[in-house]
Design a protein around this motif. Structure first.
Motif, mmCIF file in Angstrom:
data_model
loop_
_atom_site.group_PDB
_atom_site.id
_atom_site.type_symbol
_atom_site.label_atom_id
_atom_site.label_comp_id
_atom_site.label_asym_id
_atom_site.label_seq_id
_atom_site.Cartn_x
_atom_site.Cartn_y
_atom_site.Cartn_z
ATOM 1 N N LYS A 162 0.690 -1.312 0.284
ATOM 2 C CA LYS A 162 -0.105 -0.051 0.016
ATOM 3 C C LYS A 162 0.792 1.444 -0.075
ATOM 4 O O LYS A 162 0.712 2.419 0.109
ATOM 5 C CB LYS A 162 -1.059 0.042 1.535
ATOM 6 N N ASP A 163 1.575 1.118 0.084
ATOM 7 C CA ASP A 163 2.599 2.112 -0.275
ATOM 8 C C ASP A 163 2.825 3.166 1.178
ATOM 9 O O ASP A 163 2.960 4.206 1.132
ATOM 10 C CB ASP A 163 2.752 3.411 -1.534
ATOM 11 N N LEU A 164 2.731 2.611 2.079
ATOM 12 C CA LEU A 164 2.370 3.540 3.292
ATOM 13 C C LEU A 164 3.456 4.003 3.480
ATOM 14 O O LEU A 164 3.011 5.911 3.835
ATOM 15 C CB LEU A 164 1.642 2.652 4.413
ATOM 16 N N PRO A 165 4.850 4.116 3.782
ATOM 17 C CA PRO A 165 5.404 4.873 4.107
ATOM 18 C C PRO A 165 5.630 7.006 3.268
ATOM 19 O O PRO A 165 5.414 7.854 3.472
ATOM 20 C CB PRO A 165 7.209 4.412 4.464
ATOM 21 N N PRO A 171 13.981 4.629 -1.377
ATOM 22 C CA PRO A 171 12.720 4.846 -1.776
ATOM 23 C C PRO A 171 11.389 3.815 -2.107
ATOM 24 O O PRO A 171 10.976 3.159 -1.177
ATOM 25 C CB PRO A 171 12.159 5.683 -2.422
ATOM 26 N N LYS A 172 12.119 2.043 -1.973
ATOM 27 C CA LYS A 172 11.110 1.349 -2.197
ATOM 28 C C LYS A 172 11.377 -0.252 -0.999
ATOM 29 O O LYS A 172 11.374 -0.747 -0.898
ATOM 30 C CB LYS A 172 11.732 0.989 -3.477
ATOM 31 N N VAL A 173 12.158 0.519 0.149
ATOM 32 C CA VAL A 173 12.196 -0.486 0.757
ATOM 33 C C VAL A 173 11.652 -0.229 2.339
ATOM 34 O O VAL A 173 12.122 0.883 2.604
ATOM 35 C CB VAL A 173 13.877 -0.877 0.953
ATOM 36 N N ILE A 174 11.071 -1.221 2.501
ATOM 37 C CA ILE A 174 10.911 -0.799 4.496
ATOM 38 C C ILE A 174 12.038 -1.839 5.613
ATOM 39 O O ILE A 174 11.539 -2.951 4.871
ATOM 40 C CB ILE A 174 9.177 -1.183 4.019
#
Length: 343
Positions: free
Chosen positions: A128-131, A286-289
Motif C-alpha cells: 500500500k506504499d504506506l511510508p 525509497p522502495k524498501v521498508i
C-alpha cells in the motif's frame, strides 16, 4: 562487559550472548539453580572467549554473536548445552558442537506468530506504499485523486519454507483472498498442512509469484538462494518480504532489481550483516521498508523464545526432553539426556 543477573554464589553458570534476557527466563534458570551471566550486545569472538574462560558455563544461551569451535573449546569440558534463543541456528557451528559432545537446541515455534504477523505488516506496508504516502502527508500533500496503491486480493504469494511461520503467513494470505504457492523440499509428504498449492521447484514458484515471502533457515544450501537470476524470474512489479535470514538474499542483486523497477518493493527485517551498516543503501532506499530484525520482539514472542531456550537448558541438563517440539538439533553425548537415551 559481563554482568550477572542472578548472582554467582558458586552456582553453575549459564552465559547469555547478549546484554539482556527476559526476566521470566532468568527466573526459570535461577529457580533451577543456575547463575545467569550476560555479555554486551552483539559480542565479538574475543569477548565471548574471555567470558567463557572466566565463567566456565555449563550452558550457552545464544542470542547474538557466533558460537564457533574456538568458543566451545575455550568454555572447557563442563559445557553441555548451547540453546538458541529462537529458531535460526546459523549463528552456531552445529558440527563443531556435535564433534565436542555438546547438545544444541532451539526454541522452535516460540516466535512463529510474532514473525508471521510482522511479515504481514511489512507486506501490507509495501503493498500500500504506506511510508511514501505517510511522508507525503507529513510534507503537506493530499494525494487522494493522484495516487493508487495495490490490491492484495487476487495477488499470488509464493511462500518459501512452510514451517511454523510460513504456514501462518499462508493462512493470513488465504484470509486476504491471495492464492498461495508453497515451496519446501524438506516438508514430509506430498501435500501441505495448511492452505496453498505445493510447488516442486523454486523456479516454478518464482515465475508465478507476485509476492515472494521467505521463511526458510539460512544454511549452505540457502545462502544466496535469491539472487539476480531469481529476481529476474519473478514477474515485473513483484514484491519481496524477508523475515527469515539476510544471507538468503543477495542484497546487491536486490538493489539492482529495485533500481531497474523489476522489483517494485521490499520489506526486510533481516540483513546479510547485522546490525545493518549505517551506509547501507537498504536503510534509505525509497522502495524498501527496513526494520532491525525485530519481527519476534513482541512481549509474547520475546518471552516465548527466552523461556523456550531456558527450558531446553533446564530439561536437557536434568536428563529430560524439552517441552518444545523439535527443540533438539543435535544431542551431545556429554549431556544427561543423551546418557539417559543410551541407557
Amino acid at each position: 562487559m559481563n554482568a550477572s543477573l542472578t548472582g554467582r554464589e558458586g552456582r553453575p553458570a549459564v552465559l547469555v550472548s547478549a546484554a539482556a534476557l527476559a526476566p521470566e527466563a532468568v527466573a526459570m534458570l535461577q529457580q533451577a539453580g543456575y547463575a545467569v551471566i550476560t555479555t554486551s550486545a552483539y559480542p565479538s569472538e574475543s569477548e565471548l572467549l574471555d567470558a567463557v574462560r572466566e565463567h566456565r558455563p555449563v550452558a550457552l544461551l545464544h542470542r547474538q554473536g557466533h558460537i564457533n569451535g574456538a568458543v566451545l573449546d575455550a568454555a572447557g569440558p563442563g559445557l553441555r548445552v548451547v540453546a538458541r534463543h529462537g529458531a535460526g541456528i546459523d549463528g552456531i557451528d552445529v558440527a563443531a558442537a556435535k564433534a565436542r559432545g555438546v547438545t544444541v537446541t532451539r526454541a522452535a515455534g516460540a516466535n512463529s506468530r510474532a514473525v508471521a504477523e510482522h511479515s504481514w505488516a511489512l507486506l501490507l506496508a509495501v503493498l500500500k506504499d504506506l511510508p511514501s504516502i505517510g511522508a507525503g502527508m507529513a510534507g503537506g500533500l493530499w494525494e487522494k485523486t493522484s495516487r493508487h496503491t495495490r490490491d492484495a486480493e487476487g495477488r499470488t504469494i509464493g511462500v518459501v519454507g512452510y514451517g511454523a511461520i510460513g504456514s501462518k503467513v499462508a493462512r493470513y494470505a488465504e484470509a486476504f483472498g491471495m492464492p498461495v504457492l508453497a515451496y519446501d523440499p524438506y516438508l514430509p509428504g506430498d501435500g501441505l498442512p495448511g492452505p496453498g498449492e505445493r510447488v516442486g521447484a523454486l523456479t516454478d514458484l518464482l515465475a508465478r509469484s507476485d509476492v515472494l515471502s521467505l521463511h526458510c533457515p539460512l544454511s549452505a544450501e540457502t545462502r544466496g538462494m535469491i539472487g539476480a537470476a531469481e529476481f529476474a524470474r519473478l514477474p515485473k512489479g513483484a514484491l519481496l518480504v524477508n523475515a527469515a535470514r539476510g544471507g538468503i538474499v543477495n542484497e546487491a542483486a536486490l538493489l539492482e532489481s529495485l533500481d531497474s523497477g523489476h522489483i517494485a518493493g521490499a520489506g526486510l527485517d533481516v540483513f546479510e550483516t547485522e546490525p545493518l551498516p549505517h551506509e547501507s543503501a537498504l536503510r534509505r532506499h525509497p522502495k524498501v521498508i527496513a526494520t532491525p530484525h525485530i519481527a519476534a520482539n513482541t512481549p509474547r514472542g520475546a518471552v516465548g523464545m527466552a523461556a523456550g531456550a531456558a527450558d531446553c537448558i533446564i530439561q536437557v541438563l536434568a536428563g529430560r526432553e524439552p517441552a518444545l517440539k523439535g527443540a533438539i538439533v543435535t544431542l551431545g553425548e556429554k549431556t544427561p539426556l543423551a546418557i539417559g537415551h543410551a541407557a
